[in-house]
Design an enzyme around this catalytic site. Structure first.
Site, PDB file in Angstrom:
ATOM      1  N   GLY A  52      -7.821  62.533  47.192  1.00 35.80           N
ATOM      2  CA  GLY A  52      -6.361  62.621  47.080  1.00 35.80           C
ATOM      3  C   GLY A  52      -5.860  63.588  48.143  1.00 35.80           C
ATOM      4  CD  GLU A  75      -3.077  59.906  49.219  1.00 32.82           C
ATOM      5  OE1 GLU A  75      -3.431  61.054  48.919  1.00 32.82           O
ATOM      6  OE2 GLU A  75      -2.344  59.204  48.484  1.00 32.82           O
ATOM      7  CG  ASN A 118      -8.155  54.123  42.399  1.00 32.53           C
ATOM      8  OD1 ASN A 118      -8.490  55.266  42.095  1.00 32.53           O
ATOM      9  ND2 ASN A 118      -7.559  53.313  41.551  1.00 32.53           N
ATOM     10  CB  CYS A 138      -6.406  70.192  46.953  1.00 32.82           C
ATOM     11  SG  CYS A 138      -7.873  70.937  47.689  1.00 32.82           S
ATOM     12  CG  ASP A 141      -2.529  64.166  37.127  1.00 29.93           C
ATOM     13  OD1 ASP A 141      -1.327  63.882  37.323  1.00 29.93           O
ATOM     14  OD2 ASP A 141      -3.211  63.665  36.227  1.00 29.93           O
ATOM     15  CB  THR A 222      -3.443  71.427  50.588  1.00 31.67           C
ATOM     16  OG1 THR A 222      -2.706  71.892  49.460  1.00 31.67           O
ATOM     17  CG2 THR A 222      -4.906  71.861  50.479  1.00 31.67           C
ATOM     18  CD  GLU A 223      -0.082  68.709  54.206  1.00 29.59           C
ATOM     19  OE1 GLU A 223      -1.076  68.516  53.461  1.00 29.59           O
ATOM     20  OE2 GLU A 223      -0.171  68.791  55.445  1.00 29.59           O
ATOM     21  CD  GLU A 224       2.026  69.511  45.609  1.00 26.23           C
ATOM     22  OE1 GLU A 224       2.320  68.641  46.467  1.00 26.23           O
ATOM     23  OE2 GLU A 224       2.786  69.849  44.690  1.00 26.23           O
TER      24      GLU A 224
HETATM   25  N1  SAM Z   1      -4.432  67.285  48.072  1.00 28.16           N
HETATM   26  C1  SAM Z   1      -3.110  67.219  48.690  1.00 28.16           C
HETATM   27  C2  SAM Z   1      -2.493  68.594  48.760  1.00 28.16           C
HETATM   28  O1  SAM Z   1      -3.021  69.516  48.125  1.00 28.16           O
HETATM   29  O2  SAM Z   1      -1.467  68.752  49.447  1.00 28.16           O
HETATM   30  C3  SAM Z   1      -2.204  66.225  47.983  1.00 28.16           C
HETATM   31  C4  SAM Z   1      -1.825  66.560  46.561  1.00 28.16           C
HETATM   32  S1  SAM Z   1      -0.779  65.317  45.818  1.00 28.16           S
HETATM   33  C5  SAM Z   1       0.037  66.219  44.569  1.00 28.16           C
HETATM   34  C6  SAM Z   1      -1.942  64.262  44.975  1.00 28.16           C
HETATM   35  C7  SAM Z   1      -2.437  63.134  45.866  1.00 28.16           C
HETATM   36  O3  SAM Z   1      -3.491  62.397  45.224  1.00 28.16           O
HETATM   37  C8  SAM Z   1      -1.354  62.136  46.192  1.00 28.16           C
HETATM   38  O4  SAM Z   1      -1.259  61.993  47.596  1.00 28.16           O
HETATM   39  C9  SAM Z   1      -1.833  60.842  45.522  1.00 28.16           C
HETATM   40  O5  SAM Z   1      -1.434  59.684  46.229  1.00 28.16           O
HETATM   41  C10 SAM Z   1      -3.327  61.029  45.521  1.00 28.16           C
HETATM   42  N2  SAM Z   1      -4.050  60.247  44.485  1.00 28.16           N
HETATM   43  C11 SAM Z   1      -3.720  60.125  43.184  1.00 28.16           C
HETATM   44  N3  SAM Z   1      -4.615  59.358  42.534  1.00 28.16           N
HETATM   45  C12 SAM Z   1      -5.547  58.984  43.452  1.00 28.16           C
HETATM   46  C13 SAM Z   1      -6.722  58.163  43.401  1.00 28.16           C
HETATM   47  N4  SAM Z   1      -7.102  57.587  42.257  1.00 28.16           N
HETATM   48  N5  SAM Z   1      -7.444  57.995  44.532  1.00 28.16           N
HETATM   49  C14 SAM Z   1      -7.040  58.582  45.690  1.00 28.16           C
HETATM   50  N6  SAM Z   1      -5.956  59.352  45.797  1.00 28.16           N
HETATM   51  C15 SAM Z   1      -5.203  59.559  44.698  1.00 28.16           C
END
Ligand code: SAM
Length: 249
Positions: A52, A75, A118, A138, A141, A222-224
């Protein structure tokens, strides 16, 4: 939805040369010459997965720290994945004439890539048993409280899958601003909800985390994590080490 996703049937089917051409394939800088034994030397494999990965901040910050290690962002969102891929292409071309900190290593950002996947479904299709040394989860959810259990990124079943692809001594790094999610993940790695996976993980001490540069990067790059810093939120970090169990699976 992921019904349009393409994924390899097994790790052996995965062609990594398009992801890491400077490391793997005809144009690779690193040696893939036949060893004296007559057996072809193995090319480097992906060792670090950012699950993710979002917009890829972690990949880009980790890249110079471990320039000889192949790092992969995974992602679910298509446009976000494409953004990361384009950014990496741009970074590689901006730095194509620069050296990395380690002589003989390809130029910067050749060791990072991203793909759409996924990871709740297909992780063992990409990585063979014991392939990974680090997995990052990171801010996985943000809508934790509203979600159904089966949509969660840490569960007894998934943690057994993470254990399968992680080598003994390898680590799963988790960070979130949602305290309940941190507790949930901990419970499912090493606590009462871990089931059989409980034997496979141990929690890493605070002392060790303080000395680990990956923890600092994960907390700041990370962006988040930047968003949480801006909003003055808390960051809950928990890291788990894969124990060695010769009998499993
Ligand atoms: N890790 C990054 C950060 O810390 O900035 C992104 C955090 S963002 C809140 C959560 C990310 O997980 C989203 O971009 C979402 O699309 C991705 N994601 C959610 N479920 C996923 C899955 N089953 N497989 C891959 N990516 C997933």
């Amino acid at each position: 939805s992921d019904h349009m996703l393409e994924y390899p049937r097994s790790p052996a089917e995965m062609d990594w040369s398009t992801h890491y051409p400077a490391f793997i394939g005809d144009a690779a800088v690193t040696s893939t010459e036949t060893a004296s034994s007559g057996i072809a030397a193995r090319h480097p494999e992906v060792e670090v997965a950012d699950i993710g990965c979002g917009f890829g901040g972690l990949l880009m910050a980790l890249s110079p720290l471990i320039p000889q290690t192949l790092i992969l962002g995974m992602e679910l969102r298509m446009q976000v994945t494409q953004y990361v891929i384009n950014k990496i292409v741009a970074l590689r071309s901006q730095h194509h004439d620069k050296e990395t900190s380690i002589p003989g290593t390809p130029t910067p950002y050749q060791n990072i890539s991203a793909l759409r996947s996924n990871t709740m479904k297909f992780l063992p299709n990409y990585f063979h048993k014991g392939q990974l040394s680090k997995i990052f989860l990171c801010f996985p959810d943000p809508h934790f409280k509203q979600r159904k259990h089966k949509a969660r990124i840490a569960s007894a079943q998934l943690n057994a899958e993470y254990a399968y692809v992680t080598r003994p001594g390898g680590m799963v790094y988790t960070i979130t601003d949602v305290e309940e999610l941190s507790q949930w993940m901990t419970k499912h790695f090493v606590g009462e909800e871990a089931g059989d996976a409980k034997e496979l993980w141990e929690r890493v001490s605070q002392e060790e985390l303080d000395a680990d540069p990956c923890v600092k990067i994960m907390s700041e790059e990370t962006e988040e994590s930047k968003k949480v810093t801006r909003n003055g939120g808390n960051k809950h970090i928990a890291v788990f080490r894969r124990k060695s169990n010769p009998d499993w699976p």
